[in-house]
Scaffold this motif. Structure first.
Motif, PDB file in Angstrom:
ATOM      1  N   ARG A 194       4.017   3.664  49.835  1.00  0.00           N
ATOM      2  CA  ARG A 194       4.772   4.046  51.034  1.00  0.00           C
ATOM      3  C   ARG A 194       4.395   5.442  51.514  1.00  0.00           C
ATOM      4  O   ARG A 194       5.230   6.193  52.001  1.00  0.00           O
ATOM      5  CB  ARG A 194       6.281   3.972  50.768  1.00  0.00           C
ATOM      6  N   MET A 195       3.097   5.767  51.395  1.00  0.00           N
ATOM      7  CA  MET A 195       2.645   7.114  51.716  1.00  0.00           C
ATOM      8  C   MET A 195       1.315   7.078  52.470  1.00  0.00           C
ATOM      9  O   MET A 195       0.544   6.133  52.338  1.00  0.00           O
ATOM     10  CB  MET A 195       2.421   7.931  50.424  1.00  0.00           C
ATOM     11  N   MET A 196       1.058   8.154  53.242  1.00  0.00           N
ATOM     12  CA  MET A 196      -0.265   8.471  53.755  1.00  0.00           C
ATOM     13  C   MET A 196      -0.463   9.969  53.549  1.00  0.00           C
ATOM     14  O   MET A 196       0.385  10.776  53.940  1.00  0.00           O
ATOM     15  CB  MET A 196      -0.401   8.137  55.243  1.00  0.00           C
ATOM     16  N   ALA A 197      -1.571  10.316  52.918  1.00  0.00           N
ATOM     17  CA  ALA A 197      -1.858  11.721  52.655  1.00  0.00           C
ATOM     18  C   ALA A 197      -3.352  11.861  52.421  1.00  0.00           C
ATOM     19  O   ALA A 197      -4.089  10.873  52.360  1.00  0.00           O
ATOM     20  CB  ALA A 197      -1.065  12.213  51.439  1.00  0.00           C
ATOM     21  N   MET A 198      -3.802  13.109  52.289  1.00  0.00           N
ATOM     22  CA  MET A 198      -5.180  13.385  51.902  1.00  0.00           C
ATOM     23  C   MET A 198      -5.174  13.742  50.421  1.00  0.00           C
ATOM     24  O   MET A 198      -4.490  14.686  50.007  1.00  0.00           O
ATOM     25  CB  MET A 198      -5.767  14.533  52.723  1.00  0.00           C
ATOM     26  N   TYR A 199      -5.921  12.984  49.632  1.00  0.00           N
ATOM     27  CA  TYR A 199      -5.905  13.144  48.183  1.00  0.00           C
ATOM     28  C   TYR A 199      -7.220  13.793  47.729  1.00  0.00           C
ATOM     29  O   TYR A 199      -8.139  13.106  47.301  1.00  0.00           O
ATOM     30  CB  TYR A 199      -5.682  11.792  47.511  1.00  0.00           C
ATOM     31  N   THR A 201      -9.388  15.270  45.307  1.00  0.00           N
ATOM     32  CA  THR A 201      -9.318  15.184  43.850  1.00  0.00           C
ATOM     33  C   THR A 201      -9.796  16.427  43.095  1.00  0.00           C
ATOM     34  O   THR A 201      -9.441  16.573  41.924  1.00  0.00           O
ATOM     35  CB  THR A 201     -10.075  13.942  43.355  1.00  0.00           C
ATOM     36  N   PRO A 202     -10.586  17.352  43.691  1.00  0.00           N
ATOM     37  CA  PRO A 202     -10.893  18.569  42.930  1.00  0.00           C
ATOM     38  C   PRO A 202      -9.693  19.501  42.778  1.00  0.00           C
ATOM     39  O   PRO A 202      -9.718  20.404  41.933  1.00  0.00           O
ATOM     40  CB  PRO A 202     -11.994  19.247  43.762  1.00  0.00           C
ATOM     41  N   PHE A 203      -8.659  19.314  43.613  1.00  0.00           N
ATOM     42  CA  PHE A 203      -7.531  20.242  43.659  1.00  0.00           C
ATOM     43  C   PHE A 203      -6.313  19.612  42.991  1.00  0.00           C
ATOM     44  O   PHE A 203      -6.162  18.389  42.934  1.00  0.00           O
ATOM     45  CB  PHE A 203      -7.157  20.587  45.108  1.00  0.00           C
ATOM     46  N   GLU A 204      -5.417  20.473  42.537  1.00  0.00           N
ATOM     47  CA  GLU A 204      -4.123  19.990  42.069  1.00  0.00           C
ATOM     48  C   GLU A 204      -3.215  19.681  43.258  1.00  0.00           C
ATOM     49  O   GLU A 204      -3.366  20.300  44.308  1.00  0.00           O
ATOM     50  CB  GLU A 204      -3.460  21.039  41.163  1.00  0.00           C
ATOM     51  N   PRO A 205      -2.337  18.689  43.134  1.00  0.00           N
ATOM     52  CA  PRO A 205      -2.011  17.960  41.904  1.00  0.00           C
ATOM     53  C   PRO A 205      -2.898  16.747  41.620  1.00  0.00           C
ATOM     54  O   PRO A 205      -2.710  16.072  40.615  1.00  0.00           O
ATOM     55  CB  PRO A 205      -0.580  17.493  42.163  1.00  0.00           C
ATOM     56  N   MET A 206      -3.881  16.482  42.494  1.00  0.00           N
ATOM     57  CA  MET A 206      -4.643  15.245  42.342  1.00  0.00           C
ATOM     58  C   MET A 206      -5.589  15.270  41.149  1.00  0.00           C
ATOM     59  O   MET A 206      -5.881  14.230  40.576  1.00  0.00           O
ATOM     60  CB  MET A 206      -5.410  14.931  43.625  1.00  0.00           C
ATOM     61  N   ARG A 207      -6.085  16.460  40.762  1.00  0.00           N
ATOM     62  CA  ARG A 207      -6.992  16.494  39.618  1.00  0.00           C
ATOM     63  C   ARG A 207      -6.309  15.953  38.364  1.00  0.00           C
ATOM     64  O   ARG A 207      -6.856  15.108  37.646  1.00  0.00           O
ATOM     65  CB  ARG A 207      -7.486  17.922  39.372  1.00  0.00           C
ATOM     66  N   TRP A 266       4.516   9.323  44.330  1.00  0.00           N
ATOM     67  CA  TRP A 266       5.637   9.589  45.226  1.00  0.00           C
ATOM     68  C   TRP A 266       6.323  10.905  44.864  1.00  0.00           C
ATOM     69  O   TRP A 266       6.702  11.694  45.738  1.00  0.00           O
ATOM     70  CB  TRP A 266       6.627   8.432  45.170  1.00  0.00           C
ATOM     71  N   GLY A 267       6.418  11.185  43.584  1.00  0.00           N
ATOM     72  CA  GLY A 267       7.039  12.424  43.140  1.00  0.00           C
ATOM     73  C   GLY A 267       6.229  13.665  43.478  1.00  0.00           C
ATOM     74  O   GLY A 267       6.766  14.778  43.451  1.00  0.00           O
ATOM     75  N   LEU A 268       4.957  13.471  43.819  1.00  0.00           N
ATOM     76  CA  LEU A 268       4.078  14.597  44.157  1.00  0.00           C
ATOM     77  C   LEU A 268       3.970  14.835  45.658  1.00  0.00           C
ATOM     78  O   LEU A 268       3.238  15.729  46.097  1.00  0.00           O
ATOM     79  CB  LEU A 268       2.665  14.336  43.611  1.00  0.00           C
ATOM     80  N   ARG A 269       4.704  14.055  46.454  1.00  0.00           N
ATOM     81  CA  ARG A 269       4.423  14.018  47.889  1.00  0.00           C
ATOM     82  C   ARG A 269       4.566  15.373  48.569  1.00  0.00           C
ATOM     83  O   ARG A 269       3.787  15.693  49.474  1.00  0.00           O
ATOM     84  CB  ARG A 269       5.291  12.967  48.581  1.00  0.00           C
ATOM     85  N   GLU A 270       5.541  16.186  48.182  1.00  0.00           N
ATOM     86  CA  GLU A 270       5.695  17.482  48.851  1.00  0.00           C
ATOM     87  C   GLU A 270       4.511  18.390  48.584  1.00  0.00           C
ATOM     88  O   GLU A 270       4.126  19.197  49.442  1.00  0.00           O
ATOM     89  CB  GLU A 270       7.001  18.154  48.429  1.00  0.00           C
TER      90      GLU A 270
END
Length: 488
Positions: A194-199, A201-207, A266-270
């Motif tokens: 239920r999200m759209m974002a830019m992920y 991956t070199p950066f947190e929180p995606m790494r 979802w918990g990382l969305r902000e």
């Protein structure tokens, strides 16, 4: 064992003004011998799969490999012709045990909302239920029901920028080989985040998130984990982010893991909410930096997302400030490129640059320039693959260094500048028309990387995309969406 493989890929921006036709595919990649030549990105899997299959003593039949730079929907006759070419070769190769396909996952054609699902379902109809079908796709995909129903194995690249295409190809082959040997029974389940974002991956929180995905593989019956980022500018009912898990014979394990990963995201969305600076703020930061060069990403004019790559918004701001020691690329202008090549190195010209394709390109800019460098049949690296640029030209306008070229492409690698003779160490600012793929090659030479919230064809505001095929029940368009769709 007998394996058939093919590739057909483009990423469709439903709102882009440039149609995707024969010239786009033939300019990008169009061959039935892709595995025997230096690969472009979507042909890398074919090289890997041939090497792996031949090492196993399998017979390999190779169909069409084709790729077009992202743009608007593909012309119906063009898509159907390429699809039918692949299917005809598959039919001729029968019987086959394994079918491996390299595709994008967000290809839309006139009359077809889901080209990948359409091709795969037709392929399944040819090979029957017992053959194994594997698919490697870009994470900026729509991950449709048709794709999930037709395939045994689907694996997305894990990294953005996409530096792991070869590794994911190895994964697809290994899983499909184990499946056809009967040592695993793959079951796929996905979860709607239920999200759209830019992920990025070199950066947190995606790494940390991607590392956790990888750590799950091989544990508790989980074979593979993917995150389908979604492609926000593709008008598809399935547009959005989804987690995908493949488990060995246990659908409940796959579904639970997909839901767990979705809940974690979802918990990382902000932390994922886009807060890019505008052009003026970004330039202020770049000019205040103690060291250079600072790399600015012109996010919204990324040809890799279907943008024209000829917008002038950042260029106009640079000129208005009277900045010098600024390098910018790539401006797509085949006509101007040819004129400059004809004029030759050293020529002084009055030119009109950019603003040609439509309102998202801004207004044309008139400049007095000197032709400083020319490179015919230029290329740039993207990971381990080569991307064609056509002919490229270095123009200087009073300390502003511009790279124009004849084949529309985003900027992946510093060699688009350095192959022409531009000394990037002498630049204060480098502006690249790219959203994220530039990062792997430019970050090592940058004192700072700043993504700009520029106007253009793929502006990074997911709340204003004019969808007609999907609802508004996704974050951040709706802060608390109510839908929660899990594939049964």
């Amino acid at each position: 064992m007998k394996m058939f493989m093919a590739a057909m890929a483009t990423e469709t921006n439903s709102f882009a003004p440039i149609p995707t036709g024969w010239s786009s595919f033939r300019e990008g990649l169009y061959t039935k011998e892709a595995s025997r030549h230096p690969p472009s990105s979507f042909a890398i899997p074919l090289v890997v799969w041939r090497e792996r299959a031949e090492a196993e003593g399998w017979e390999v039949v190779e169909g069409l490999a084709t790729y077009a730079q992202p743009a608007g929907p593909t012309i119906r006759q063009v898509y159907e012709s390429m699809r039918d070419d692949i299917l005809a070769d598959l039919e001729s190769a029968m019987p086959v045990d394994v079918v491996l396909l390299s595709m994008h996952g967000a290809m839309i054609a006139e009359g077809y909302d889901d080209c990948e699902g359409d091709l795969m379902q037709r392929a399944r109809g040819i090979v029957g239920a017992d053959a194994v079908i594997g698919l490697e796709i870009d994470p900026h995909c729509h991950l449709t029901e048709a794709m999930l129903e037709a395939a045994d194995i689907i694996v997305c690249f894990k990294e953005y920028p996409h530096v792991d295409i070869g590794e994911r190809a190895e994964e697809v082959f290994s899983l499909c080989a184990a499946t056809v040997a009967g040592s695993i029974r793959p079951v796929m389940r996905d979860h709607d985040c239920r999200m759209m974002a830019m992920y990025h991956t070199p950066f947190e929180p995606m790494r940390t998130y991607v590392d956790a995905m990888t750590a799950m593989e091989g544990q508790g019956g989980i074979l593979s984990v993917s995150l389908a980022h979604g492609f926000p500018w593709g008008d598809s009912p399935r547009c959005g982010t989804r987690t995908l898990v493949i488990a060995d014979g246990d659908a409940d394990v796959a579904a639970a893991a997909a839901r767990e990963l979705g809940d974690r995201l979802w918990g990382l969305r902000e932390r994922l909410r886009i807060r890019y600076p505008d052009i003026e703020t970004g330039l202020d930061r770049a000019m205040a930096a103690d060291a250079g060069p600072v790399v600015l990403a012109d996010f919204a004019d990324n040809a890799g997302g279907g943008a024209p790559s000829d917008s002038t918004f950042v260029l106009r701001a640079v000129l208005d400030r009277g900045l010098k020691d600024v390098a910018m690329s790539l401006f797509w202008d085949p006509v101007l490129t040819r004129m400059c090549i004809d004029a030759g190195v050293g020529a002084v010209m009055r030119i009109r640059l950019g603003g040609k394709i439509g309102p998202m390109s801004g207004d044309p800019v008139d400049l007095d320039v000197t032709v400083r460098g020319i490179r015919l049949d230029a290329t740039q690296l993207f990971g381990k693959g080569l991307q064609r640029l056509g002919d490229s030209v270095w123009l200087e306008a009073d300390g502003v260094h511009l790279v124009i070229n004849s084949v529309r492409s985003q900027t992946f690698h510093p060699q688009v500048f350095t192959d022409l003779g531009i000394d990037l160490a002498a630049m204060k600012v480098i502006v690249v028309k790219s959203s994220q793929h530039f990062h792997a090659a430019f970050a090592p030479i940058a004192s700072e990387v700043i993504h700009l919230a520029t106007p253009g064809a793929i502006t990074p505001d997911f709340t204003i995309i004019p969808f007609t095929r999907r609802d508004d029940d996704y974050w951040p368009k709706t802060e608390n969406p109510t839908s929660e769709k899990v594939r049964p």
